[in-house]
Design a protein around this motif. Structure first.
Motif, short mmCIF file in Angstrom:
data_model
loop_
_atom_site.label_atom_id
_atom_site.label_comp_id
_atom_site.label_asym_id
_atom_site.label_seq_id
_atom_site.Cartn_x
_atom_site.Cartn_y
_atom_site.Cartn_z
N CYS A 531 0.84 -1.21 0.00
CA CYS A 531 0.00 0.00 0.00
C CYS A 531 0.87 1.26 0.00
O CYS A 531 0.58 2.23 -0.71
N GLY A 532 1.94 1.23 0.78
CA GLY A 532 2.82 2.39 0.82
C GLY A 532 3.45 2.65 -0.54
O GLY A 532 3.58 3.81 -0.97
N SER A 533 3.84 1.58 -1.23
CA SER A 533 4.46 1.74 -2.55
C SER A 533 3.48 2.25 -3.59
O SER A 533 3.85 3.03 -4.49
N LEU A 534 2.21 1.84 -3.47
CA LEU A 534 1.22 2.22 -4.48
C LEU A 534 0.44 3.48 -4.10
O LEU A 534 -0.41 3.92 -4.87
N GLY A 535 0.72 4.03 -2.93
CA GLY A 535 0.01 5.24 -2.51
C GLY A 535 -1.41 4.96 -2.09
O GLY A 535 -2.29 5.82 -2.21
N ILE A 536 -1.67 3.75 -1.56
CA ILE A 536 -3.01 3.36 -1.12
C ILE A 536 -3.02 3.34 0.40
O ILE A 536 -2.09 2.83 1.03
N MET A 537 -4.06 3.89 1.01
CA MET A 537 -4.18 3.88 2.47
C MET A 537 -4.48 2.46 2.94
O MET A 537 -5.12 1.67 2.24
N SER A 538 -4.02 2.13 4.15
CA SER A 538 -4.27 0.80 4.72
C SER A 538 -5.01 0.96 6.04
O SER A 538 -4.83 1.93 6.77
N ILE A 539 -5.89 -0.02 6.33
CA ILE A 539 -6.60 -0.03 7.60
C ILE A 539 -6.70 -1.48 8.07
O ILE A 539 -6.93 -2.40 7.29
N ALA A 540 -6.47 -1.67 9.36
CA ALA A 540 -6.54 -3.01 9.96
C ALA A 540 -7.82 -3.11 10.78
O ALA A 540 -8.14 -2.21 11.56
N GLU A 541 -8.56 -4.23 10.58
CA GLU A 541 -9.78 -4.42 11.36
C GLU A 541 -9.55 -5.47 12.44
O GLU A 541 -8.62 -6.28 12.36
N GLY A 542 -10.38 -5.43 13.46
CA GLY A 542 -10.29 -6.44 14.52
C GLY A 542 -9.20 -6.18 15.54
O GLY A 542 -8.73 -7.11 16.20
N VAL A 543 -8.76 -4.93 15.68
CA VAL A 543 -7.72 -4.61 16.66
C VAL A 543 -8.34 -4.64 18.06
O VAL A 543 -9.30 -3.91 18.33
N GLU A 544 -7.80 -5.48 18.93
CA GLU A 544 -8.37 -5.64 20.26
C GLU A 544 -7.39 -5.34 21.40
O GLU A 544 -7.82 -5.09 22.53
#
Length: 589
Positions: A531-544
């Motif tokens: 994502c960093g290389s392609l300029g796309i934002m990243s989001i992680a789900e299920g963080v507890e």
């Protein structure tokens, strides 16, 4: 000199004149009679039925040409008996001597006071009817008709009523008849099995190669199935890509299991159809019962329930029916009824789970999640009803409701806060999704840049061209598009390459194992790096946990959501949560 006549001469001349007159009249009468006879014969010879008139002694008086044609005779001399007339028939002589005698005897014995009618199958394959009418003088008139075409047409209609027109296999009607026949002939303790079979990936064949290829594939499947069973077993096609197999005289469960596995293995072998190399598979449900307890509808239902369980458990497998399947189906049917009622009575609500920038600890958006407020069972989570909505065709209506409500609610938040709405792959089927999104934005007044639509990789697999085209239209509206559950589907990298996603969501199955599973860490690292290389934002789900959050920070993930921050909450709790997050937060280690 004048001629004189005597009285005798005058009488003679009168007599000659009268004789000539009578001769002329007789000749005219005979001519008229001959003409009438010709007309009568022409009428007889042009009838569709054969006629044969016999006197009181059983001797032939006359026939018409159709009678001669039916029996392939050149003539039939008057005075002959039935045996003499038919004994010379070439079409009757085609059969054996026994058959020849039988046909003649049947003809001769067609008799009753009021008349009689029989039907015969001739050695040359034709079917005729013979009807005898008794006359007042003791003679009789036989009417013979060739009904071959009518009988063939009736047989064809009867065949079509009980067979599938495409594969020529028995259909549901004939399958029921065979079941009833089997029950009548059942021996005590005799068992049978009903196999419900559904082809895997058949729809893809129809959609990509066309229905003619799909039809040819069904015919090929039918041929393979027939070769796998015994002569007294029944292979039927119930419609579409659905087949049933009635296995009689079952000696053991193993026997049925082995047959089921052979069917799956055989149908997995490639088909060559119209130059196409086609790979499909099959799932099988099995209902095994004692024959004297059979109810045909129940047997087919149980096989279908087992088939449904086999498909849910993974394609290319078989399952035996168990009573709990019926309990499950009954509850599911009740759930379907209640879901339709829920939609019409506004029992659905939308809750929102915050999405947080893990660097600044500020809320950047919320994910919209449907909740069903059941009047008796309370809140029903989406995992218990979304799949059912997809299967019964309600997902479009439920999805539209969530989308419009989310846009209206998001319009109440600060302009920096986005709303993320999940889309089912089935919502792309109609091709109207861009119009529905446009309407939701227009009615709510929400800036399109604040709406993010989340699609799964499964949506990309259904019909890539159509999905890409609709996503492009959504992008043109200014809407953001994110790829949900990244890494759990197929060809993930090709999807990112083929479409400019705004954000990629890392599936919670990978986040859950962070700190305990190196494979999950490697996947998260790969996704955030991509994502960093392609300029796309990243989001992680299920963080507890805080440990999971610290790892995500170290791997340069952009944002996160999960119980560590908040459970999904009603609209009324979203603004207070935004305010709390604006306050100074404890920093992660």
């Amino acid at each position: 000199m004048s001629e004189t006549y005597t009285e005798t001469d005058v009488d003679r001349r009168r007599t000659d004149h009268a004789n000539r007159l009578m001769a002329t009249e007789l000749e005219a009468a005979l001519s008229e009679s001959a003409l009438q006879n010709l007309r009568f014969k022409a009428a007889l010879d042009n009838m569709n039925q054969g006629l044969a008139l016999f006197d009181v002694f059983g001797r032939l008086v006359l026939t018409n040409q159709r009678f001669l044609d039916i029996y392939c005779l050149d003539d039939a001399p008057p005075g002959n008996t039935v045996d003499q007339v038919l004994g010379r028939s070439p079409c009757l002589l085609l059969g054996t001597a026994v058959e020849h005698c039988r046909l003649i005897n049947e003809y001769r014995d067609v008799t009753s006071v009021g008349g009689a009618k029989i039907e015969q199958r001739l050695p040359d394959g034709r079917t005729i009817t013979i009807e005898r009418t008794r006359l007042a003088d003791g003679g009789f008139l036989d009417t013979v008709a060739d009904v071959t075409e009518a009988r063939n047409a009736s047989a064809q209609i009867a065949h079509l009523a009980r067979h599938d027109a495409l594969t020529n296999l028995p259909n549901r009607t004939l399958l029921h008849e065979r079941l009833a026949e089997m029950v009548r002939n059942a021996r005590r303790g005799d068992r049978c099995a009903m196999l419900g079979l559904d082809l895997d990936r058949f729809k893809l064949v129809n959609d990509t190669l066309g229905h003619p290829v799909g039809d040819a594939l069904l015919v090929a499947v039918a041929e393979r199935l027939v070769k796998l069973v015994r002569p007294h077993d029944v292979v039927a096609r119930l419609g579409g890509d659905e087949f049933s197999i009635l296995v009689q005289h079952v000696t053991s469960d193993d026997m049925v299991e082995q047959l089921s596995q052979r069917i799956i293995d055989t149908l997995t072998q490639p088909f060559e159809i119209a130059g196409n190399h086609i790979q499909i598979g099959a799932s099988i449900g099995i209902a095994l019962v004692e024959v004297d307890t059979i109810d045909p509808d129940t047997l087919l239902r149980d096989a279908d329930l087992a088939l449904y369980r086999a498909k849910r458990g993974g394609r290319g497998s078989y399952r035996f029916y168990t009573p709990d399947m019926h309990v499950f189906a009954t509850r599911r049917r009740q759930l379907e009824i209640e879901l339709r009622q829920a939609l019409s009575s506004n029992q659905f609500e939308v809750h929102y789970q915050p999405q947080v920038d893990i660097t600044t600890h500020t809320v950047i958006g919320f994910e919209a999640l449907a909740r069903w407020y059941h009047p008796e069972r309370g809140v029903v989570p989406p995992g218990d009803f979304i799949g059912v909505c997809e299967e019964i065709g309600l997902i479009g209506a439920v999805g539209e409701l969530v989308l419009k409500q989310s846009c209206r609610d998001a319009a109440l938040w600060p302009k920096s806060i986005k709303i993320a709405v999940n889309l089912s792959p089935l919502q792309f089927k109609s091709g109207t999704l861009p119009a529905i999104v446009s309407q939701a934005l227009s009615e709510s007044g929400l800036d399109p840049k604040r709406l993010e639509l989340e699609i799964t990789e499964g949506a990309m697999l259904e019909d890539t061209a159509s999905v890409i085209e609709q996503l492009q239209r959504l992008k043109e509206q200014g809407v953001l598009i994110s790829l949900d559950d990244f890494g759990t589907g197929y060809s993930s990298l090709s999807h990112i390459r083929n479409f400019p996603f705004d954000r990629v969501k890392i599936d919670q199955s990978f986040v859950r194992d962070l700190g305990t599973n190196n494979d999950s860490l490697a996947i998260v690292r790969a996704v955030t790096g991509l994502c960093g290389s392609l300029g796309i934002m990243s989001i992680a789900e299920g963080v507890e946990t805080l440990d999971q959050l610290n790892i995500l920070i170290a791997e340069k993930c952009d944002s996160a959501q999960g119980y560590f921050y908040s459970r999904p909450v009603p609209l009324a709790e979203t603004l207070p949560f935004i305010s709390r997050m604006l306050e100074p937060q404890p920093k992660a280690a």
